[in-house]
Design an enzyme around this catalytic site. Structure first.
Site, PDB file in Angstrom:
ATOM      1  N   HIS A 103       0.830  -1.211   0.000  1.00  0.00           N
ATOM      2  CA  HIS A 103       0.000   0.000   0.000  1.00  0.00           C
ATOM      3  C   HIS A 103       0.861   1.256   0.000  1.00  0.00           C
ATOM      4  O   HIS A 103       0.623   2.187  -0.777  1.00  0.00           O
ATOM      5  CB  HIS A 103      -0.914   0.013   1.223  1.00  0.00           C
ATOM      6  CG  HIS A 103      -1.446   1.368   1.550  1.00  0.00           C
ATOM      7  ND1 HIS A 103      -2.468   1.967   0.840  1.00  0.00           N
ATOM      8  CD2 HIS A 103      -1.061   2.277   2.504  1.00  0.00           C
ATOM      9  CE1 HIS A 103      -2.700   3.168   1.338  1.00  0.00           C
ATOM     10  NE2 HIS A 103      -1.862   3.388   2.341  1.00  0.00           N
ATOM     11  N   ASN A 133       3.693  11.544   6.378  1.00  0.00           N
ATOM     12  CA  ASN A 133       3.152  11.290   7.727  1.00  0.00           C
ATOM     13  C   ASN A 133       1.835  10.516   7.658  1.00  0.00           C
ATOM     14  O   ASN A 133       0.835  10.893   8.280  1.00  0.00           O
ATOM     15  CB  ASN A 133       2.943  12.599   8.483  1.00  0.00           C
ATOM     16  CG  ASN A 133       4.237  13.343   8.711  1.00  0.00           C
ATOM     17  OD1 ASN A 133       5.240  12.738   9.114  1.00  0.00           O
ATOM     18  ND2 ASN A 133       4.261  14.639   8.446  1.00  0.00           N
ATOM     19  N   GLU A 134       1.859   9.435   6.910  1.00  0.00           N
ATOM     20  CA  GLU A 134       0.620   8.703   6.648  1.00  0.00           C
ATOM     21  C   GLU A 134       0.205   7.780   7.786  1.00  0.00           C
ATOM     22  O   GLU A 134       1.025   7.097   8.388  1.00  0.00           O
ATOM     23  CB  GLU A 134       0.753   7.868   5.370  1.00  0.00           C
ATOM     24  CG  GLU A 134      -0.516   7.088   5.063  1.00  0.00           C
ATOM     25  CD  GLU A 134      -0.423   6.204   3.836  1.00  0.00           C
ATOM     26  OE1 GLU A 134      -1.345   5.397   3.638  1.00  0.00           O
ATOM     27  OE2 GLU A 134       0.561   6.322   3.082  1.00  0.00           O
ATOM     28  N   TYR A 135      -1.092   7.762   8.025  1.00  0.00           N
ATOM     29  CA  TYR A 135      -1.750   6.734   8.827  1.00  0.00           C
ATOM     30  C   TYR A 135      -2.721   6.035   7.882  1.00  0.00           C
ATOM     31  O   TYR A 135      -3.608   6.680   7.309  1.00  0.00           O
ATOM     32  CB  TYR A 135      -2.495   7.330  10.012  1.00  0.00           C
ATOM     33  CG  TYR A 135      -1.607   7.600  11.210  1.00  0.00           C
ATOM     34  CD1 TYR A 135      -1.697   6.816  12.360  1.00  0.00           C
ATOM     35  CD2 TYR A 135      -0.659   8.619  11.183  1.00  0.00           C
ATOM     36  CE1 TYR A 135      -0.875   7.056  13.459  1.00  0.00           C
ATOM     37  CE2 TYR A 135       0.168   8.864  12.272  1.00  0.00           C
ATOM     38  CZ  TYR A 135       0.055   8.076  13.400  1.00  0.00           C
ATOM     39  OH  TYR A 135       0.877   8.313  14.481  1.00  0.00           O
ATOM     40  N   SER A 138      -5.603   6.053   2.751  1.00  0.00           N
ATOM     41  CA  SER A 138      -4.557   6.894   3.338  1.00  0.00           C
ATOM     42  C   SER A 138      -5.143   8.108   4.054  1.00  0.00           C
ATOM     43  O   SER A 138      -6.088   8.725   3.575  1.00  0.00           O
ATOM     44  CB  SER A 138      -3.598   7.385   2.249  1.00  0.00           C
ATOM     45  OG  SER A 138      -2.990   6.304   1.579  1.00  0.00           O
TER      46      SER A 138
END
Length: 263
Positions: free
Chosen positions: A62, A129-131, A79
């Site tokens: 991903h 700064n992905e979660y 995302s």
């Protein structure tokens, strides 16, 4: 003078609320489209019906996306990022060709994984700064949205009437320890021999793995991710049931009669 400055600071904070524990996603889908879909669903969920292919919920796949930087057709994550400003910046890069798009505000919950925290130095785009939301973001987890028109955020946040604060209050993103085993690095990838991943590596992912060829690291990672997603859905369902029962009781659906509750 100090009082004047204090007044304007207070006015600024009231006008632009801070969402320190929430997450943000720029998306071309309108609120009506999101509502009809039941939330922000991953691309792979749509493609699974059209192509008949399984959803890939491998976090490393991903994060890398395709060779062109686009989302994989079978992607099982959605995302988000940590600030409105970052979401706007990413939106301008990815959706700049749209006259209008939206930035959705998402409540924290264990279906969100810190990509940089889980993948460490192997995170391909750390500046984002992905979660990543495993399995997507249900409508009840969306607090609201901002409308972006011709590159500018218009007005304040529009609140989502279907947001369930009672379900998500007090929750937080998944700890990194929960994500290491589903990091999804390829078979024999160097990270599986490094701390912290080697402590959580499924057997099929270890460099010296001698498992049968039909039990690959990727397939096992998908199974583990599916299990985690199922657990999250069960948790939300149980909490929803509890909150419903409590609300019925608080609304006086049950009346007290001599110390006994009756319908």
């Amino acid at each position: 003078m100090a009082k004047v400055i204090s007044f304007f600071i207070s006015l600024f904070l009231i006008s632009f609320p801070l969402y320190a524990n929430d997450y943000f996603r720029a998306d071309s889908r309108t609120p009506d489209e999101v509502r009809r879909s039941g939330g922000l669903i991953p691309r792979g969920q749509d493609e699974a019906y059209e192509r008949g292919t399984p959803i890939n919920i491998n976090l490393y796949d991903h994060a890398r996306g395709t060779a062109t930087g686009n989302t994989r057709y079978n992607d099982g994550y959605v995302s988000t990022t940590t600030t409105l400003r970052q979401a706007h910046f990413l939106g301008q890069n990815m959706l700049g060709g749209y006259n209008e798009y939206y930035i959705y505000v998402v409540a924290a919950a264990p279906n969100l994984f810190d990509v940089n925290g889980v993948l460490g130095r192997y995170s391909p785009y750390p500046s984002e700064n992905e979660y990543a939301a495993l399995g997507g973001i249900p409508l009840s987890q969306i607090i609201g949205w901002y409308r972006v028109s011709f590159g500018a955020i218009e007005g304040g946040m529009h609140r989502n009437r279907d947001y369930r604060r009672d379900l998500f209050r007090g929750l937080s993103a998944a700890p990194n320890e929960d994500g290491y085993r589903i990091a999804g690095f390829p078979d024999g990838f160097p990270a599986w021999e490094e701390v912290p991943w080697r402590e959580f590596a499924p057997n099929s992912c270890l460099p010296n793995n001698k498992a049968s060829s039909d039990t690959t690291c990727a397939s096992l990672t998908n199974k583990l991710s599916q299990h985690d997603l199922a657990d999250f859905k069960k948790y939300i369902k149980r909490k929803f049931t509890l909150m419903t029962l409590l609300s019925i009781n608080n609304d006086g659906f049950f009346s007290n009669n001599g110390g006994k509750d009756e319908l």
